[in-house]
Design a protein around this motif. Structure first.
Motif, PDB file in Angstrom:
ATOM      1  N   TYR A  63      -7.017   4.691   9.862  1.00 31.51           N
ATOM      2  CA  TYR A  63      -6.642   3.585  10.825  1.00 31.51           C
ATOM      3  C   TYR A  63      -5.075   3.664  11.239  1.00 31.51           C
ATOM      4  O   TYR A  63      -4.856   2.934  12.174  1.00 31.51           O
ATOM      5  CB  TYR A  63      -6.969   2.071   9.894  1.00 31.51           C
ATOM      6  CG  TYR A  63      -7.099   1.100  10.848  1.00 31.51           C
ATOM      7  CD1 TYR A  63      -8.322   0.939  11.554  1.00 31.51           C
ATOM      8  CD2 TYR A  63      -6.167  -0.038  10.835  1.00 31.51           C
ATOM      9  CE1 TYR A  63      -8.681  -0.076  12.354  1.00 31.51           C
ATOM     10  CE2 TYR A  63      -6.693  -1.048  11.784  1.00 31.51           C
ATOM     11  CZ  TYR A  63      -7.667  -1.092  12.660  1.00 31.51           C
ATOM     12  OH  TYR A  63      -7.999  -2.256  13.410  1.00 31.51           O
ATOM     13  N   ALA A  64      -4.313   4.301  10.508  1.00 31.56           N
ATOM     14  CA  ALA A  64      -3.050   4.114  10.600  1.00 31.56           C
ATOM     15  C   ALA A  64      -2.722   5.099  12.060  1.00 31.56           C
ATOM     16  O   ALA A  64      -1.963   4.592  12.963  1.00 31.56           O
ATOM     17  CB  ALA A  64      -1.854   5.002   9.721  1.00 31.56           C
ATOM     18  N   GLU A  65      -3.470   6.165  12.421  1.00 36.64           N
ATOM     19  CA  GLU A  65      -3.587   6.854  13.592  1.00 36.64           C
ATOM     20  C   GLU A  65      -4.108   6.164  14.678  1.00 36.64           C
ATOM     21  O   GLU A  65      -3.624   6.094  15.977  1.00 36.64           O
ATOM     22  CB  GLU A  65      -4.233   8.166  13.417  1.00 36.64           C
ATOM     23  CG  GLU A  65      -3.454   9.319  12.600  1.00 36.64           C
ATOM     24  CD  GLU A  65      -2.222   9.895  13.159  1.00 36.64           C
ATOM     25  OE1 GLU A  65      -2.104   9.595  14.479  1.00 36.64           O
ATOM     26  OE2 GLU A  65      -1.586  10.800  12.576  1.00 36.64           O
ATOM     27  N   MET A  66      -5.090   5.095  14.256  1.00 35.20           N
ATOM     28  CA  MET A  66      -5.505   4.437  15.574  1.00 35.20           C
ATOM     29  C   MET A  66      -4.648   3.192  15.809  1.00 35.20           C
ATOM     30  O   MET A  66      -4.472   3.069  17.060  1.00 35.20           O
ATOM     31  CB  MET A  66      -6.910   3.684  14.796  1.00 35.20           C
ATOM     32  CG  MET A  66      -8.188   4.754  14.469  1.00 35.20           C
ATOM     33  SD  MET A  66      -9.550   3.964  13.714  1.00 35.20           S
ATOM     34  CE  MET A  66     -10.154   3.085  14.973  1.00 35.20           C
ATOM     35  N   GLN A  67      -3.940   2.840  14.895  1.00 34.99           N
ATOM     36  CA  GLN A  67      -2.745   1.849  15.345  1.00 34.99           C
ATOM     37  C   GLN A  67      -1.597   2.672  16.167  1.00 34.99           C
ATOM     38  O   GLN A  67      -1.069   1.924  17.244  1.00 34.99           O
ATOM     39  CB  GLN A  67      -2.147   1.243  14.151  1.00 34.99           C
ATOM     40  CG  GLN A  67      -3.031   0.347  13.342  1.00 34.99           C
ATOM     41  CD  GLN A  67      -3.058  -0.901  13.896  1.00 34.99           C
ATOM     42  OE1 GLN A  67      -2.476  -1.263  15.177  1.00 34.99           O
ATOM     43  NE2 GLN A  67      -3.351  -2.242  13.126  1.00 34.99           N
ATOM     44  N   LYS A  68      -1.395   3.645  15.906  1.00 35.80           N
ATOM     45  CA  LYS A  68      -0.338   4.374  16.650  1.00 35.80           C
ATOM     46  C   LYS A  68      -1.212   4.631  18.096  1.00 35.80           C
ATOM     47  O   LYS A  68      -0.315   4.353  19.074  1.00 35.80           O
ATOM     48  CB  LYS A  68      -0.433   6.041  15.928  1.00 35.80           C
ATOM     49  CG  LYS A  68       0.606   6.789  16.717  1.00 35.80           C
ATOM     50  CD  LYS A  68       0.646   8.266  16.903  1.00 35.80           C
ATOM     51  CE  LYS A  68      -0.882   8.668  17.092  1.00 35.80           C
ATOM     52  NZ  LYS A  68      -0.987  10.273  16.908  1.00 35.80           N
ATOM     53  N   HIS A  69      -2.440   5.197  18.278  1.00 33.86           N
ATOM     54  CA  HIS A  69      -3.058   5.314  19.712  1.00 33.86           C
ATOM     55  C   HIS A  69      -2.980   3.834  20.340  1.00 33.86           C
ATOM     56  O   HIS A  69      -2.610   3.862  21.654  1.00 33.86           O
ATOM     57  CB  HIS A  69      -4.384   5.564  19.455  1.00 33.86           C
ATOM     58  CG  HIS A  69      -4.610   7.136  18.871  1.00 33.86           C
ATOM     59  ND1 HIS A  69      -5.571   7.591  18.483  1.00 33.86           N
ATOM     60  CD2 HIS A  69      -3.731   8.057  19.217  1.00 33.86           C
ATOM     61  CE1 HIS A  69      -5.583   8.711  18.030  1.00 33.86           C
ATOM     62  NE2 HIS A  69      -4.475   9.110  18.468  1.00 33.86           N
TER      63      HIS A  69
END
Length: 349
Positions: free
Chosen positions: A171-177
């Motif tokens: 989810y951290a990478e999704m937040q970055k996106h």
């Protein structure tokens, strides 16, 4: 490099069968780690298209994304008679798809491979974009090549196998996106109940997240320009991750989340990112990811690790920062003092 073929599916057996047939391989091999051997291989092992496929297993965890593991994969492929016309299916998280993609890209000067990511992180990040590689000399992803899989198949059936930490890591990478795309998409992610996730709704968010990355990677496949947007949070994040490898390894997404705290702080200071949105994001991160314990004594080591980042040019440490949600500022630099201020904020903010 051609656009990566990504298939989002809830009919995994049918899609996999079609893609294997398209590869016209003489032998099929499946790469797992110890965890996906136990939790994920049983999901697909009965598929008719995989009958006769041979399994290669490596140790789980990023500390094993190394020369020893890649050598084991090459040895097993050689021992079991793989040829240039063979196919490797990488069934696992980002460690498996990165290492397996590199193994396939280099064995016999390159064999076909299919990625089936089984973690949220690998679905939205590691399996898409053509990056392959291993860690080397204490540094993340130091050795590798750009090479697309024949296809990447995303099926949320595997999300049922994940614990809370692995959901949060992805989810951290999704937040970055979300941060590098639009206010609307970022707001969706901030409002989603990640503690009690609805897997269907999460699957829809995964599809949007993959679209963000695909759009950027298609425009800049070898990271000469706008693809550097995907590095938001990663200059400091990779330093946290590499330092943790010397102590107690952390999941990649946790390191990225902590890196986002520092790099959004730098974005406020250097490129005008709104303070309220930075506070909102950092509050979310500290509540869900906690903090890696560091002191001022760790700053020199972290700065040294940042100087080895592949994005750097010359002696400057290179960052991707934001002027606002979706307002991407690549090729930004910061002084030692500014980076230390960001680390102070991370520890105390």
């Amino acid at each position: 490099m051609e656009k990566q073929k990504v298939i989002i599916s809830n009919q995994l057996e049918q899609i996999l069968s079609e893609e294997i047939a398209a590869c016209k391989a003489n032998h099929t091999f499946i790469l797992t780690d110890e965890t996906t051997l136990r939790l994920c291989l049983p999901v697909v092992s009965s598929y008719a298209c995989l009958q006769g496929a041979r399994t290669i297993t490596i140790k789980a965890g990023d500390t094993h994304k190394d020369l020893e593991s890649i050598s084991h994969v090459w040895n097993e492929l050689q021992r079991m008679g793989a040829t240039r016309h063979s196919l490797l299916i990488n069934l696992g998280g980002g460690m498996v798809t990165d290492l397996g993609g590199f193994a396939a890209s280099t064995f016999k000067r390159g064999i076909s491979f299919i990625n089936i990511p089984t973690t949220l992180l690998s679905m939205v990040d590691a399996s898409v974009g053509g990056k392959t590689g291993i860690n080397f000399g204490g540094l993340k992803n130091e050795i590798g090549v750009f090479n697309n899989a024949s296809c990447v198949i995303l099926d949320t059936i595997f999300l049922q196998t994940l614990d809370e930490e692995n959901i949060l890591s992805g989810y951290a990478e999704m937040q970055k996106h979300g941060l590098i795309s639009t206010e609307e998409h970022w707001a969706e992610l901030m409002n989603f109940d990640i503690e009690k996730p609805d897997l269907k709704e999460l699957g829809d968010l995964v599809a949007k997240s993959v679209q963000v990355k695909e759009r950027i990677v298609t425009e800049d496949p070898t990271e000469k320009g706008i693809r550097k947007a995907l590095n938001l949070g990663h200059t400091v994040g990779h330093a946290f991750e590499s330092l943790a490898l010397q102590r107690k390894p952390v999941l990649h997404g946790y390191a990225v989340a902590w890196g986002l705290v520092c790099e959004l702080y730098l974005s406020v200071a250097k490129t005008g990112f709104p303070v309220d949105k930075m506070r909102q994001m950092t509050r979310f991160i500290f509540e869900h990811y906690g903090r890696m314990s560091i002191t001022c004594d760790d700053y020199p080591a972290l700065l040294e690790l940042m100087t080895h980042d592949k994005k750097n040019t010359g002696s400057d440490i290179n960052f991707t920062l934001l002027g606002g949600i979706g307002d991407i500022r690549i090729n930004q630099t910061a002084t030692k003092e500014e980076i230390e201020e960001a680390l102070d904020f991370y520890r105390e903010g």
